[in-house]
Scaffold this motif. Structure first.
Motif, mmCIF file in Angstrom:
data_model
loop_
_atom_site.group_PDB
_atom_site.id
_atom_site.type_symbol
_atom_site.label_atom_id
_atom_site.label_comp_id
_atom_site.label_asym_id
_atom_site.label_seq_id
_atom_site.Cartn_x
_atom_site.Cartn_y
_atom_site.Cartn_z
ATOM 1 N N VAL A 199 -7.805 -4.217 6.723
ATOM 2 C CA VAL A 199 -7.469 -2.138 6.944
ATOM 3 C C VAL A 199 -8.762 -1.875 8.554
ATOM 4 C CG1 VAL A 199 -9.401 0.172 5.961
ATOM 5 C CG2 VAL A 199 -7.719 -1.772 5.010
ATOM 6 N N ILE B 212 -10.999 1.029 10.496
ATOM 7 C CA ILE B 212 -11.451 2.444 10.790
ATOM 8 C C ILE B 212 -11.545 2.619 12.457
ATOM 9 C CG2 ILE B 212 -13.107 3.749 9.860
ATOM 10 C CD1 ILE B 212 -13.219 1.532 7.448
ATOM 11 N N MET C 235 -13.919 4.647 -4.531
ATOM 12 C CA MET C 235 -15.070 5.954 -3.795
ATOM 13 C C MET C 235 -15.625 6.724 -4.815
ATOM 14 S SD MET C 235 -15.690 6.129 0.157
ATOM 15 C CE MET C 235 -15.064 4.443 0.936
ATOM 16 N N ALA D 113 -6.924 9.134 -1.225
ATOM 17 C CA ALA D 113 -6.907 9.713 0.217
ATOM 18 C C ALA D 113 -6.015 10.096 0.346
ATOM 19 C CB ALA D 113 -7.750 8.249 1.276
ATOM 20 N N GLU E 175 -4.892 6.834 6.563
ATOM 21 C CA GLU E 175 -5.528 7.857 5.427
ATOM 22 C C GLU E 175 -6.901 8.737 6.033
ATOM 23 O OE1 GLU E 175 -5.304 5.144 1.605
ATOM 24 O OE2 GLU E 175 -7.389 5.625 2.273
ATOM 25 N N GLU E 176 -6.990 10.059 5.498
ATOM 26 C CA GLU E 176 -8.633 10.615 5.909
ATOM 27 C C GLU E 176 -9.372 9.200 5.232
ATOM 28 O OE1 GLU E 176 -10.011 13.799 2.793
ATOM 29 O OE2 GLU E 176 -8.457 12.423 2.235
ATOM 30 N N PHE E 177 -10.839 9.373 5.994
ATOM 31 C CA PHE E 177 -11.620 8.682 5.810
ATOM 32 C C PHE E 177 -12.806 9.551 4.406
ATOM 33 C CE2 PHE E 177 -15.849 7.881 6.656
ATOM 34 C CZ PHE E 177 -15.593 6.559 7.080
ATOM 35 N N LEU E 178 -12.734 8.434 3.619
ATOM 36 C CA LEU E 178 -13.694 8.839 3.128
ATOM 37 C C LEU E 178 -14.653 8.607 2.234
ATOM 38 C CD1 LEU E 178 -11.378 8.404 -0.595
ATOM 39 C CD2 LEU E 178 -11.267 10.845 0.769
ATOM 40 N N GLU F 261 -19.261 3.048 -3.420
ATOM 41 C CA GLU F 261 -17.778 2.403 -3.449
ATOM 42 C C GLU F 261 -18.261 1.694 -4.695
ATOM 43 O OE1 GLU F 261 -15.352 0.351 -0.697
ATOM 44 O OE2 GLU F 261 -16.399 1.125 1.064
ATOM 45 N N ILE G 105 -9.424 3.600 -3.823
ATOM 46 C CA ILE G 105 -9.671 3.510 -2.108
ATOM 47 C C ILE G 105 -8.331 2.492 -1.985
ATOM 48 C CG2 ILE G 105 -10.748 1.589 -0.419
ATOM 49 C CD1 ILE G 105 -11.801 4.793 -0.108
ATOM 50 N N GLU G 106 -8.394 1.260 -3.112
ATOM 51 C CA GLU G 106 -7.646 0.093 -3.100
ATOM 52 C C GLU G 106 -6.951 0.185 -5.008
ATOM 53 O OE1 GLU G 106 -7.899 -3.736 -1.745
ATOM 54 O OE2 GLU G 106 -10.407 -3.649 -2.508
ATOM 55 N N LYS H 132 -3.824 1.297 7.203
ATOM 56 C CA LYS H 132 -3.403 -0.307 6.805
ATOM 57 C C LYS H 132 -2.202 -0.566 6.264
ATOM 58 C CE LYS H 132 -6.584 2.282 3.259
ATOM 59 N NZ LYS H 132 -7.094 2.058 1.253
ATOM 60 N N LYS I 21 -19.639 -5.687 1.609
ATOM 61 C CA LYS I 21 -18.442 -6.486 2.374
ATOM 62 C C LYS I 21 -18.971 -6.604 3.555
ATOM 63 C CE LYS I 21 -14.776 -5.720 0.043
ATOM 64 N NZ LYS I 21 -14.275 -3.518 -0.387
ATOM 65 N N LYS J 48 0.901 -1.298 0.262
ATOM 66 C CA LYS J 48 0.081 -0.441 0.131
ATOM 67 C C LYS J 48 0.353 1.079 -0.232
ATOM 68 C CE LYS J 48 -4.620 -1.423 1.621
ATOM 69 N NZ LYS J 48 -4.063 -3.172 1.779
ATOM 70 N N GLY K 241 -7.003 -9.616 2.815
ATOM 71 C CA GLY K 241 -8.719 -8.275 2.821
ATOM 72 C C GLY K 241 -8.809 -8.144 4.143
ATOM 73 N N VAL L 69 -8.426 5.798 9.165
ATOM 74 C CA VAL L 69 -8.029 4.504 8.411
ATOM 75 C C VAL L 69 -6.595 4.391 8.544
ATOM 76 C CG1 VAL L 69 -8.469 3.328 6.419
ATOM 77 C CG2 VAL L 69 -10.458 5.359 6.940
HETATM 78 P P1 AMP Z 1 -10.111 -2.865 1.197
HETATM 79 O O1 AMP Z 1 -9.477 -4.645 2.375
HETATM 80 O O2 AMP Z 1 -8.909 -2.136 1.565
HETATM 81 O O3 AMP Z 1 -10.940 -3.086 0.610
HETATM 82 O O4 AMP Z 1 -10.363 -1.765 2.396
HETATM 83 C C1 AMP Z 1 -11.183 -2.624 3.225
HETATM 84 C C2 AMP Z 1 -13.607 -1.581 3.117
HETATM 85 O O5 AMP Z 1 -12.777 0.096 4.431
HETATM 86 C C3 AMP Z 1 -13.039 -0.157 1.498
HETATM 87 O O6 AMP Z 1 -14.008 -1.214 1.191
HETATM 88 C C4 AMP Z 1 -13.658 0.539 2.101
HETATM 89 O O7 AMP Z 1 -15.207 0.111 2.593
HETATM 90 C C5 AMP Z 1 -13.139 0.940 3.439
HETATM 91 N N1 AMP Z 1 -12.075 1.679 3.391
HETATM 92 C C6 AMP Z 1 -10.353 1.866 3.313
HETATM 93 N N2 AMP Z 1 -9.635 2.917 2.849
HETATM 94 C C7 AMP Z 1 -10.925 3.646 3.005
HETATM 95 C C8 AMP Z 1 -11.311 4.873 3.059
HETATM 96 N N3 AMP Z 1 -9.804 5.914 3.233
HETATM 97 N N4 AMP Z 1 -11.847 5.255 3.531
HETATM 98 C C9 AMP Z 1 -13.164 5.093 4.029
HETATM 99 N N5 AMP Z 1 -13.456 3.552 4.006
HETATM 100 C C10 AMP Z 1 -11.887 3.241 3.361
#
Ligand code: AMP
Ligand code: GLY
Length: 428
Positions: free
Chosen positions: A154, A156, A274, A118, A186-189, A193, A283-284, A144, A215, A103, A151, A142
């Motif tokens: 992450v 929050i 997002m 973000a 990371e900043e929360f967005l 999605e 986001i990823e 990570k 998810k 990441k 998976g 956030v």
């Molecule tokens: P990932 O495992 O990277 O798919 O992340 C899991 C979930 O975390 C994502 O599907 C988003 O819903 C949430 N997420 C990840 N990064 C952010 C972010 N910067 N702001 C808000 N939600 C996030």
């Protein structure tokens, strides 16, 4: 062509079924595969992460193509090993797979090339992370883990205490192992999605039909994060206008950036986006087909899959037209009760025919195997992806849920609201 698909989940089942439609395919193999896949492809019990074992298998079977589907062998460089041994291979090499494998790499790439994402900071010391979080003092925040974490890397955090606990788990207790040596804060967005899987040969990029994952484990997006409890395609939030914007600001800049970094990406590049009030943001990135996104995207593909794979390998994807069916798809995941935590396995699944199927729709097997009596039993958290395509999303959901109701085992768990958010968006 004889093709070996590496992996053994619902995604690989969907890949196998689409490959099987190609006139160019004579024989399909899968390793390790699963109970449902074994009805359609010859399966071998070689682990997806066993690079030497997989190379030996590819040689023994004299395959014409190896399709590496999961993240860990891609990040570990299975494609490089296969190609060096002379096998045509689908999937990014190790240098390109880092876009998912780190990441820190992907965030730095986006920053360097102005790709919207973000705001973030990177740390390798727990105290520094906590100083930063307490200075920023904006929640949720956030956190990570840098590397692959099934998976689940992450977190929050809603307040400082939760952030502190997360940092301790990731960086000190190392719950994700070395993946947690560095963290990204990371900043929360906010916003809907969208998952957009794209074919790319490193020079041109062709987005597939968009999709929406669900998810969380429970209805109403409650409960723990999972690998994905269901999907629909297309994603109604992803309008043509947004698609054009993503092409200009995200997709093309990303493959150009990878090219400029000397890491051309060939294969399927997955954009987790997002749609924020300030425009679409990344986001990823994933270096592979998504699971369970693939189960709703590939059934809608109307071009020979092998033609696309060959065009990517020969770097002439730009010349190929990729067609999609004008339909909707829905996949409802049936999971083992308790998932994503502990669950009982080995339970006999009722309602499936000899092929592991039902009459009304297609059942992609994720965590199943055959027991000594040849019965299909659950053998993983996510067990089946019951999938339907239809002229409307509501119809696809109706068929898929009818299918779900005809299948049963002890403690089966599934969400009852897959697609509801998408249906509401269609109405608006
Ligand atoms: P990932 O495992 O990277 O798919 O992340 C899991 C979930 O975390 C994502 O599907 C988003 O819903 C949430 N997420 C990840 N990064 C952010 C972010 N910067 N702001 C808000 N939600 C996030
Ligand atoms: N469904 C999310 C993923 O494949 O990473």
């Amino acid at each position: 062509m004889k093709i070996l698909v590496v992996g053994g989940g619902g995604r690989e089942h969907a890949i196998i079924m689409k490959l099987a439609e190609s006139k160019k395919v004579s024989k399909l193999y899968c390793a390790p595969g699963n109970g449902g896949i074994s009805k359609y492809a010859e399966c071998f019990s070689v682990k997806a992460t066993d690079i030497d074992g997989m190379l030996a298998l590819a040689k023994k079977l004299e395959v014409d193509l190896v399709f590496v589907a999961p993240d860990d062998p891609l990040v570990a460089g299975m494609v490089d090993v296969m190609q060096n041994a002379g096998f045509r291979t689908f999937g990014p090499n190790k240098a390109a797979a880092i876009i998912e494998g780190s990441k820190v790499f992907s965030k730095n790439l986006m920053q360097k090339y102005n790709i919207p994402t973000a705001k973030y900071a990177v740390f390798n010391q727990p105290e520094k992370v906590l100083d930063y979080i307490s200075n920023e003092n904006t929640y949720p925040t956030v956190i990570k883990a840098d590397g692959l974490a099934l998976g689940k890397g992450v977190i929050i955090a809603q307040n400082y205490d939760e952030a502190k606990a997360a940092v301790a788990e990731i960086m000190e207790d190392k719950i994700f192992g070395e993946s947690g040596s560095q963290v990204v804060v990371e900043e929360f967005l906010t916003g809907p999605e969208v998952s957009v899987l794209c074919f790319t040969d490193g020079k041109s990029i062709k987005p597939m039909i968009s999709s929406m994952d669900h998810k969380r484990a429970l209805d109403g997006d409650q409960g723990l994060n999972t690998g994905g409890m269901g999907t629909v395609a297309p994603n109604p939030y992803y309008t043509d206008e947004i698609a054009n914007e993503c092409m200009e600001t995200i997709f093309l800049p990303t493959i150009d950036a990878m090219q400029k970094e000397g890491r051309p990406f060939k294969g399927c590049l997955y954009f987790g986006l997002m749609l924020t009030p300030n425009g679409p943001k990344v986001i990823e990135y994933n270096c592979r087909f998504g699971d369970p996104e693939t189960q709703v995207v590939l059934p809608l593909l109307d071009t020979d899959f092998v033609d696309i794979i060959e065009a990517i390998e020969e770097e002439r994807l730009g010349e190929l037209t990729v067609n999609w069916k004008n339909e909707n798809a829905a996949c409802v995941v049936m999971a083992s009760g308790g998932y994503p935590k502990k669950y009982e396995s080995g339970l006999v699944i009722s309602g499936l025919d000899d092929k592991g199927q039902i009459e009304s729709c297609f059942v992609y097997h994720a965590g199943t195997k055959l027991n000594d009596n040849g019965e299909i039993v659950n053998a993983g958290g996510r067990v089946l992806g019951v999938t339907a395509t239809a002229e409307s999303l509501s119809k696809a959901l109706e068929i898929a849920y009818k299918g779900v109701e005809s299948i049963n085992w002890k403690n089966v768990h599934y969400r009852h609201d897959i697609g509801q958010k998408a249906l509401k968006a269609f109405e608006n």
